[in-house]
Enzyme design. Structure first.
Site, PDB file in Angstrom:
ATOM      1  N   ASP A 372     -15.813 -22.902 -15.563  1.00 18.69           N
ATOM      2  CA  ASP A 372     -16.451 -21.691 -15.033  1.00 18.69           C
ATOM      3  C   ASP A 372     -15.972 -21.436 -13.603  1.00 18.69           C
ATOM      4  O   ASP A 372     -16.033 -20.317 -13.107  1.00 18.69           O
ATOM      5  CB  ASP A 372     -17.982 -21.869 -14.984  1.00 18.69           C
ATOM      6  CG  ASP A 372     -18.528 -22.263 -16.342  1.00 18.69           C
ATOM      7  OD1 ASP A 372     -19.467 -23.077 -16.407  1.00 18.69           O
ATOM      8  OD2 ASP A 372     -17.947 -21.784 -17.342  1.00 18.69           O
ATOM      9  N   VAL A 373     -15.563 -22.514 -12.928  1.00 19.07           N
ATOM     10  CA  VAL A 373     -15.208 -22.399 -11.507  1.00 19.07           C
ATOM     11  C   VAL A 373     -13.816 -22.979 -11.286  1.00 19.07           C
ATOM     12  O   VAL A 373     -13.487 -24.036 -11.836  1.00 19.07           O
ATOM     13  CB  VAL A 373     -16.223 -23.189 -10.629  1.00 19.07           C
ATOM     14  CG1 VAL A 373     -15.877 -23.082  -9.157  1.00 19.07           C
ATOM     15  CG2 VAL A 373     -17.644 -22.694 -10.887  1.00 19.07           C
TER      16      VAL A 373
END
Ligand SMILES: O=C(O)[C@H](O)[C@H](O)COP(=O)(O)O
Length: 653
Positions: A372-373
């Site tokens: 996600d990051v």
């Protein structure tokens, strides 16, 4: 040998270290003994002792010297409103209960501070410490010199008593008060005399900070210098553990008779035997505080002590898949962390090594979907100096279109976050200042929020560029040096004299901070060395050996700190990658799940190690910067990324 047990023991050791214990114990087993002796041999433990449920007598060879150090609330970095922080403010900063409540300390923290402050005062009195220097002066101030010497007063105390003529001051003030109050001199109380004496001493220029500090049991005054340097610390196992927070040994540990006598392990007493381990601290931080499981053991490897030793020493290990220890090229503090990880959580490279993604669209999509990051390094990944690598804006836009969060994590301290946001803009990469986290910002928040030095003695002497100055200013930290044009000149004969006599130095400087400096000078280094010799903390934004730019390599920030490392004989605490202080600060600011985050970088020894040690879900190395694939492909490599690309733009598939 079960790795699960190993990880439990290592978790316990790190928790005990974070609680600042001088000693802790683990059940006695062969596994634990092997691990403890290995850690002791490598210098991570100060002592390994066999004992029973309570401390072995030999853990305290000397009579307990219960001294106490009140330090800067070391837990504050994790909980600014902790009981320890309240205690520190109450005792060290003399804050009141009401003030603490106004500051937002909870009831529990205030109660903890009140209880420990009382305990501390009673304990100090029990141990013969005078609560405050003024009591010490009133009690001993009228003793003749010979008697002071006979009673073992050290020269510092005798000098202070004599220098300010305390004896005659006390008798003069006593006489004055007796006349004013029309009472007998012998009836003048300590409470009546104290304010007069304090005012007199202040007028006489008595060292103010000495008045505020404890007088020691050996009748020597513990001034800040003593507190800072060597006077008051908990000693256990014959080892002075500096920077202990305000702690008192539990009663059971204070009475040597209650201590366990050692004896051999027998079938009958095996269950009660325990290994008592001495924990170590370095410059205010536990040596073992950040050992963490980098990868959960997915398989049970049974290694005998010899195989485990081979793994930790960097050889191959278990049968079947190869196991690599994370090898160590880190300053002392991180060595301990990395070595612990080498024991408890190993980089397991599959037999084929990291995944090569360039040109493999399905593999690229699957890799991106795992996270996600994305934490991006800048120099060597996005650009080289002012040369933007191909397809970077498009790649960044593509990841944003997939709702990925992007954080730009750079060790380059020459620019502030605002400067970098401008650079991103000129490079055609949409990016907000808030998405940038540079090593200069990391250093500024470490100084402001973790070190929290008392003004005015909190000034920073900078060897670096304006990025460092801007970030220090953003955290209201005073600084000098840096881009000051007056320092960009040759060293003059009078400079030698003025540095030697201190007139060219700023007495409020408590930290020397180095970062990449394009304008070094002998004068700047001479000033930095002088501050370090005065005891200033030595910090670095980062210590990268090289700076990738214009398609080649130049001296990096490590070249700025190196002259001071040689001249002062000290290593700086580096606050950029791969140091985990930066990772914790980033996680604290951006609050992301580490397992769903990927570090993208071009340097194995900073970016990729940063991601691995930080326990991120993955690391991606690009070959447009410093490291070459030969450094991580093949047998026995120390730091191995999860995957790699020829260039970041290849992520577009
Ligand atoms: O010497 C330095 O400071 C570094 O080489 C440089 O600044 C690294 O920046 P990064 O690759 O972390 O963006």
């Amino acid at each position: 040998m079960s790795l699960v047990n190993l990880s439990h023991v290592c978790s316990h050791l790190q928790n005990a270290s974070l609680a600042r214990l001088g000693l802790t114990s683990i059940p006695y087993t062969k596994l634990h003994l092997s691990l403890a002796l290995l850690l002791h041999k490598q210098g991570f433990l100060s002592q390994v002792k066999l004992g029973g449920p309570s401390l072995p007598a030999s853990c305290f060879p000397a009579p307990l010297a219960d001294n106490h150090r009140i330090t800067g609330a070391p837990h504050r970095d994790r909980d600014p409103r902790s009981g320890e922080a309240a205690l520190h403010d109450m005792v060290y900063r003399r804050k009141t209960e009401a003030y603490l409540r106004e500051e937002g300390f909870g009831e529990e923290a205030v109660e903890f501070a009140l209880e420990h402050r009382q305990l501390g005062k009673e304990q100090l009195e029990q141990d013969g410490w005078d609560k405050r220097a003024i009591d010490f002066l009133l009690k001993h101030g009228q003793k003749p010199h010979a008697q002071l010497e006979e009673e073992g007063f050290d020269s510092a105390a005798r000098t202070i008593l004599q220098d300010h003529d305390v004896p005659s001051a006390i008798s003069t003030l006593r006489t004055q008060l007796a006349e004013e109050l029309e009472i007998d001199e012998n009836d003048v109380s300590k409470e009546q005399l104290e304010p007069r004496l304090r005012a007199h001493l202040r007028r006489e220029g008595f060292p103010r900070e000495t008045l505020a500090y404890f007088a020691g049991p050996t009748a020597s005054l513990a001034t800040p210098r003593h507190l800072e340097r060597d006077g008051i610390a908990l000693t256990a196992m014959g080892l002075t553990v500096p920077s202990q927070p305000f702690t008192t040994l539990p009663p059971a540990s204070r009475d040597p008779d209650a201590l366990e006598s050692e004896s051999e392990v027998t079938r009958a007493n095996r269950a009660s035997r325990r290994l008592w381990l001495g924990l170590k601290y370095w410059d205010g931080s536990p040596v073992l505080s950040k050992a963490r499981m980098v990868s959960k053991p997915t398989k049970r490897y049974w290694l005998d002590a010899w195989d485990l030793g081979k793994v930790v020493r960097g050889g191959s290990g278990a049968k079947g898949e190869r196991i690599y220890p994370i090898d160590i090229h880190q300053p002392f503090l991180w060595t301990s962390v990395v070595k612990m990880q080498a024991v408890t959580s190993l980089v397991t490279g599959s037999s084929s090594g990291p995944q090569f993604l360039t040109g493999d669209k399905p593999a690229i999509d699957a890799f991106i979907a795992k996270f996600d990051v994305f934490l991006f390094d800048c120099d060597g990944v996005l650009w080289s100096g002012d040369h933007l690598f191909p397809l970077i804006p498009e790649t960044i836009a593509h990841l944003r279109s997939l709702q990925k969060r992007l954080i730009f994590v750079t060790n380059n301290s020459t620019k502030s976050r605002a400067d970098y946001a401008k650079k991103f803009h000129t490079m055609g990469i949409p990016c907000s200042e808030e998405e940038v986290f540079g090593s200069s910002y990391s250093a500024a928040i470490y100084i402001a929020r973790i070190m929290r030095l008392e003004p005015p003695k909190n000034r920073v002497y900078v060897l670096g560029e304006s990025g460092v100055e801007q970030e220090l200013a953003s955290e209201n930290i005073p600084f000098c040096g840096g881009t000051d044009p007056l320092l960009r000149r040759e060293m003059l004969p009078e400079d030698f004299k003025r540095i030697a006599d201190g007139s060219l130095l700023d007495d409020d400087v408590a930290i020397v901070l180095t970062g990449l400096d394009y304008h070094p000078s002998y004068l700047k280094y001479a000033l930095g060395m002088a501050y370090l010799r005065r005891g200033a903390h030595f910090l670095a934004t980062n210590t990268d050996s090289t700076l990738p730019s214009a398609g080649t390599l130049f001296p990096g920030a490590g070249a700025t700190s190196a002259p001071l490392v040689t001249a002062a004989g000290k290593q700086p605490l580096a606050l950029g990658k791969p140091g985990q202080a930066m990772m914790e600060a980033i996680e604290g600011k951006f609050a992301f799940e580490r397992a769903r985050a990927c570090m993208v970088g071009d340097r194995l020894d900073t970016d990729i190690r940063f991601g691995i040690e930080g326990g991120l879900g993955g690391t991606l190395c690009v070959l447009t910067g410093v490291s070459r694939k030969e450094e991580f492909l093949g047998k026995g490599k120390g730091v191995v990324p999860s995957a790699y690309l020829d260039s970041l733009g290849d992520l577009l598939g």
